[in-house]
Design an enzyme around this catalytic site. Sequence first.
Site, PDB file in Angstrom:
ATOM      1  N   SER A 127       0.842  -1.199   0.000  1.00  0.00           N
ATOM      2  CA  SER A 127       0.000   0.000   0.000  1.00  0.00           C
ATOM      3  C   SER A 127       0.870   1.239   0.000  1.00  0.00           C
ATOM      4  O   SER A 127       1.998   1.228   0.521  1.00  0.00           O
ATOM      5  CB  SER A 127      -0.913   0.016   1.232  1.00  0.00           C
ATOM      6  OG  SER A 127      -1.610   1.241   1.332  1.00  0.00           O
ATOM      7  N   TYR A 134      -2.135  -0.990  10.230  1.00  0.00           N
ATOM      8  CA  TYR A 134      -2.200  -1.254   8.784  1.00  0.00           C
ATOM      9  C   TYR A 134      -0.964  -0.696   8.085  1.00  0.00           C
ATOM     10  O   TYR A 134      -0.324  -1.394   7.280  1.00  0.00           O
ATOM     11  CB  TYR A 134      -3.462  -0.621   8.203  1.00  0.00           C
ATOM     12  CG  TYR A 134      -3.651  -0.888   6.731  1.00  0.00           C
ATOM     13  CD1 TYR A 134      -4.131  -2.110   6.286  1.00  0.00           C
ATOM     14  CD2 TYR A 134      -3.360   0.088   5.783  1.00  0.00           C
ATOM     15  CE1 TYR A 134      -4.308  -2.363   4.937  1.00  0.00           C
ATOM     16  CE2 TYR A 134      -3.533  -0.144   4.438  1.00  0.00           C
ATOM     17  CZ  TYR A 134      -4.008  -1.374   4.010  1.00  0.00           C
ATOM     18  OH  TYR A 134      -4.168  -1.614   2.670  1.00  0.00           O
TER      19      TYR A 134
END
Length: 238
Positions: free
Chosen positions: A131, A144
């Site tokens: 990401s 995350y």
Amino acid sequence: MQKIIIVGATSGIGREMARLYAGAGHLVGATGRRQELLYTLQLEFPNHVITECFDITGPGATAHLESLTRKLGGLDLLVYSAGWGEIMDSLDWAVDKGTVDVNVNGFLEAVHFAWRIFVDQGHGHLVTLSSIASIRGNRHSPAYSAAKAFQSTYFEGLSIKARHMKIPLYLTDVQPGFVDTQMAKGPGRFWVAPPEKAARQILQAINRRRWRVYVTHRWWIIAKIAKWIPSWLYHRIG
């Protein structure tokens, strides 16, 4: 015809990648936790999609991957598209643990499984969908960001290791920005891409054996800014 496993192919980018590969005549092993979604994917490409329904964080994940590889008759490419995280105002142990289970522990199990096969056979390609959030810490979902940073850093190390082994074993770290999937969460979303477009760009990067790619391509601008913005400023606005 390549033999491909996509971990996390029930929806989003993983499903679109499976559709593109199957549509091009490759043999795709699709995994996920939702049997009904795997079934509809298999119905769409009955001669090119084989499924195995399981949770990558659950017991026996490697056994499921081994079973799927046998059904495919081998393995040339493994894509880790599974991912999970939540936006939180306060720390939540259950959310953080679940985030690490999917994005670190499940990731490691799948990567170790494929790495052993690729080293033994002398070739292969590993891909992870990390990401753009992996670049810096994030107050909205710190676990995350940290877990995705683990994926990117781990892949960089493995890429160097593979290069020193001097065999055609390739790694590609995909860092998506906002894509119109269930994982696109949080305030201030922009440059939101459809999953089909993201999947096409990822396949291009894999074909070119890129070791890192930003999806869509203009997210490299955000990556550069995020890397070089001073900490005192980032901590004020982050």
